[in-house]
Design a protein around this motif. Structure first.
Motif, PDB file in Angstrom:
ATOM      1  N   HIS A  97     -10.323  -0.973   5.335  1.00  0.00           N
ATOM      2  CA  HIS A  97     -10.731  -0.964   3.932  1.00  0.00           C
ATOM      3  C   HIS A  97      -9.460  -1.155   3.116  1.00  0.00           C
ATOM      4  O   HIS A  97      -8.435  -0.551   3.422  1.00  0.00           O
ATOM      5  CB  HIS A  97     -11.385   0.371   3.548  1.00  0.00           C
ATOM      6  CG  HIS A  97     -12.628   0.690   4.326  1.00  0.00           C
ATOM      7  ND1 HIS A  97     -12.597   1.134   5.629  1.00  0.00           N
ATOM      8  CD2 HIS A  97     -13.935   0.624   3.984  1.00  0.00           C
ATOM      9  CE1 HIS A  97     -13.829   1.335   6.055  1.00  0.00           C
ATOM     10  NE2 HIS A  97     -14.663   1.038   5.076  1.00  0.00           N
ATOM     11  N   GLY A  98      -9.541  -1.981   2.085  1.00  0.00           N
ATOM     12  CA  GLY A  98      -8.329  -2.115   1.288  1.00  0.00           C
ATOM     13  C   GLY A  98      -8.228  -3.397   0.499  1.00  0.00           C
ATOM     14  O   GLY A  98      -9.239  -4.012   0.147  1.00  0.00           O
ATOM     15  N   GLY A  99      -6.973  -3.775   0.209  1.00  0.00           N
ATOM     16  CA  GLY A  99      -6.695  -4.808  -0.766  1.00  0.00           C
ATOM     17  C   GLY A  99      -6.350  -6.171  -0.207  1.00  0.00           C
ATOM     18  O   GLY A  99      -6.533  -6.450   0.983  1.00  0.00           O
ATOM     19  N   THR A 100      -5.832  -6.994  -1.098  1.00  0.00           N
ATOM     20  CA  THR A 100      -5.563  -8.401  -0.830  1.00  0.00           C
ATOM     21  C   THR A 100      -4.121  -8.598  -0.373  1.00  0.00           C
ATOM     22  O   THR A 100      -3.186  -8.298  -1.129  1.00  0.00           O
ATOM     23  CB  THR A 100      -5.781  -9.228  -2.114  1.00  0.00           C
ATOM     24  OG1 THR A 100      -7.097  -8.980  -2.605  1.00  0.00           O
ATOM     25  CG2 THR A 100      -5.587 -10.708  -1.855  1.00  0.00           C
ATOM     26  N   PRO A 101      -3.886  -9.119   0.826  1.00  0.00           N
ATOM     27  CA  PRO A 101      -2.513  -9.374   1.258  1.00  0.00           C
ATOM     28  C   PRO A 101      -1.854 -10.435   0.370  1.00  0.00           C
ATOM     29  O   PRO A 101      -2.486 -11.422  -0.006  1.00  0.00           O
ATOM     30  CB  PRO A 101      -2.678  -9.891   2.698  1.00  0.00           C
ATOM     31  CG  PRO A 101      -4.059  -9.498   3.106  1.00  0.00           C
ATOM     32  CD  PRO A 101      -4.870  -9.490   1.864  1.00  0.00           C
ATOM     33  N   HIS A 102      -0.586 -10.224   0.065  1.00  0.00           N
ATOM     34  CA  HIS A 102       0.149 -11.183  -0.754  1.00  0.00           C
ATOM     35  C   HIS A 102       1.640 -10.912  -0.624  1.00  0.00           C
ATOM     36  O   HIS A 102       2.058  -9.943   0.013  1.00  0.00           O
ATOM     37  CB  HIS A 102      -0.276 -11.088  -2.226  1.00  0.00           C
ATOM     38  CG  HIS A 102       0.016  -9.779  -2.872  1.00  0.00           C
ATOM     39  ND1 HIS A 102      -0.761  -8.655  -2.673  1.00  0.00           N
ATOM     40  CD2 HIS A 102       1.002  -9.395  -3.737  1.00  0.00           C
ATOM     41  CE1 HIS A 102      -0.276  -7.650  -3.361  1.00  0.00           C
ATOM     42  NE2 HIS A 102       0.804  -8.057  -4.020  1.00  0.00           N
ATOM     43  N   LEU A 103       2.436 -11.767  -1.241  1.00  0.00           N
ATOM     44  CA  LEU A 103       3.878 -11.541  -1.336  1.00  0.00           C
ATOM     45  C   LEU A 103       4.329 -11.836  -2.755  1.00  0.00           C
ATOM     46  O   LEU A 103       3.602 -12.449  -3.545  1.00  0.00           O
ATOM     47  CB  LEU A 103       4.650 -12.401  -0.328  1.00  0.00           C
ATOM     48  CG  LEU A 103       4.540 -13.937  -0.381  1.00  0.00           C
ATOM     49  CD1 LEU A 103       5.283 -14.567  -1.556  1.00  0.00           C
ATOM     50  CD2 LEU A 103       5.047 -14.547   0.917  1.00  0.00           C
ATOM     51  N   HIS A 104       5.529 -11.394  -3.074  1.00  0.00           N
ATOM     52  CA  HIS A 104       6.174 -11.735  -4.334  1.00  0.00           C
ATOM     53  C   HIS A 104       7.358 -12.637  -4.028  1.00  0.00           C
ATOM     54  O   HIS A 104       8.053 -12.437  -3.031  1.00  0.00           O
ATOM     55  CB  HIS A 104       6.618 -10.478  -5.073  1.00  0.00           C
ATOM     56  CG  HIS A 104       5.477  -9.587  -5.442  1.00  0.00           C
ATOM     57  ND1 HIS A 104       4.671  -9.822  -6.544  1.00  0.00           N
ATOM     58  CD2 HIS A 104       4.969  -8.483  -4.829  1.00  0.00           C
ATOM     59  CE1 HIS A 104       3.736  -8.903  -6.601  1.00  0.00           C
ATOM     60  NE2 HIS A 104       3.884  -8.077  -5.572  1.00  0.00           N
ATOM     61  N   THR A 105       7.580 -13.620  -4.882  1.00  0.00           N
ATOM     62  CA  THR A 105       8.607 -14.621  -4.590  1.00  0.00           C
ATOM     63  C   THR A 105       9.988 -14.228  -5.086  1.00  0.00           C
ATOM     64  O   THR A 105      10.991 -14.705  -4.542  1.00  0.00           O
ATOM     65  CB  THR A 105       8.222 -15.982  -5.183  1.00  0.00           C
ATOM     66  OG1 THR A 105       8.063 -15.856  -6.603  1.00  0.00           O
ATOM     67  CG2 THR A 105       6.931 -16.505  -4.562  1.00  0.00           C
TER      68      THR A 105
END
Length: 241
Positions: A28-36
């Protein structure tokens, strides 16, 4: 009247209640992403969970509970897992840049490589709470699809898909870099330069800047909370008194 000072260190803060929506892989949880270009930090206020990361160190899982503090640098793919009421104060470097697009979700490479497809997948529609929630969940699930591909390859010792994702993410944000540079100069750099000037003044025995002392109070924006990448976001509007 002087402008309202930024939060100390020119960082952005938000109150994050991590999504409890279930995923196809049983979490359960959020959206994987990165910051540039921005570092991000977590101060866990309550609940429990984990953050799963993909980085130069490979795949990692860090347990989160009340009192946990963790931060990571640009390029770290991160996915928040909610085991129960996970509540985090997020601290973002370069206040304003994350809101201006310094986050790339881990959609499949074919989507990230196509700015129009990425924009369509990333943008939440106007509409009711239920409609926006459904769109945020679809967006999250698409990002997990791409994340799973990156994780599978990295676990097998193949960094090429992650490197390809980095290349596509950089190309995606490149048109915004000029705007980001202006924003960064007007906020973060200006804050640094103010400290430089104050240090120089103190070195000369000049305390005049202390006469500009001010207190800033932040007031939470009205509910409902915004649909963020990792959960429902509470943010504040600041005013000077």
């Amino acid at each position: 009247m002087s402008s309202v000072p930024l939060f100390p260190g020119s960082v952005g803060i938000s109150d994050l209640r991590v999504y409890e929506w279930e995923t196809d892989d049983g979490h359960h949880g959020g959206t994987p992403h990165l910051h540039t270009v921005s570092n991000e930090g977590y101060v866990v206020v309550g609940g429990s969970g984990e953050v799963h990361t993909l980085s130069s160190a490979g795949y990692a899982r860090d347990v989160l509970s009340a009192g946990s503090v963790l931060w990571f640098s640009p390029g770290t793919v991160h996915r928040l897992i909610n085991s129960g009421d996970l509540h985090i104060l997020t601290v973002m470097q370069n206040s304003g840049l994350p809101e201006a697009g310094d986050a790339v979700m881990t959609f499949p490479l074919s989507v990230v490589s196509d700015p129009e497809r990425y924009r369509a997948a990333a943008t939440l529609p106007d509409g009711s709470e239920a409609e926006r929630a459904a769109a945020a969940r679809r967006r999250r699930d698409l990002a997990i699809e791409g994340y799973s591909e990156l994780l599978s390859a990295l676990s097998a010792g193949d960094r090429r898909p992650l490197e390809d994702f980095y290349t596509a993410a950089a190309a995606l944000v490149q048109p915004r870099v000029e705007e980001w540079s202006r924003l960064w100069s007007e906020t973060v750099l200006a804050d640094v330069e103010a400290t430089r000037s104050q240090l120089a003044a103190l070195g000369d025995g000049d305390a005049s800047h202390l006469g500009d002392a001010a207190v800033v109070r932040a007031v939470p924006r009205p509910e409902p909370r915004a649909f963020g990448m990792c959960g429902r976001l509470g943010i504040w509007d600041a005013s000077q008194r």
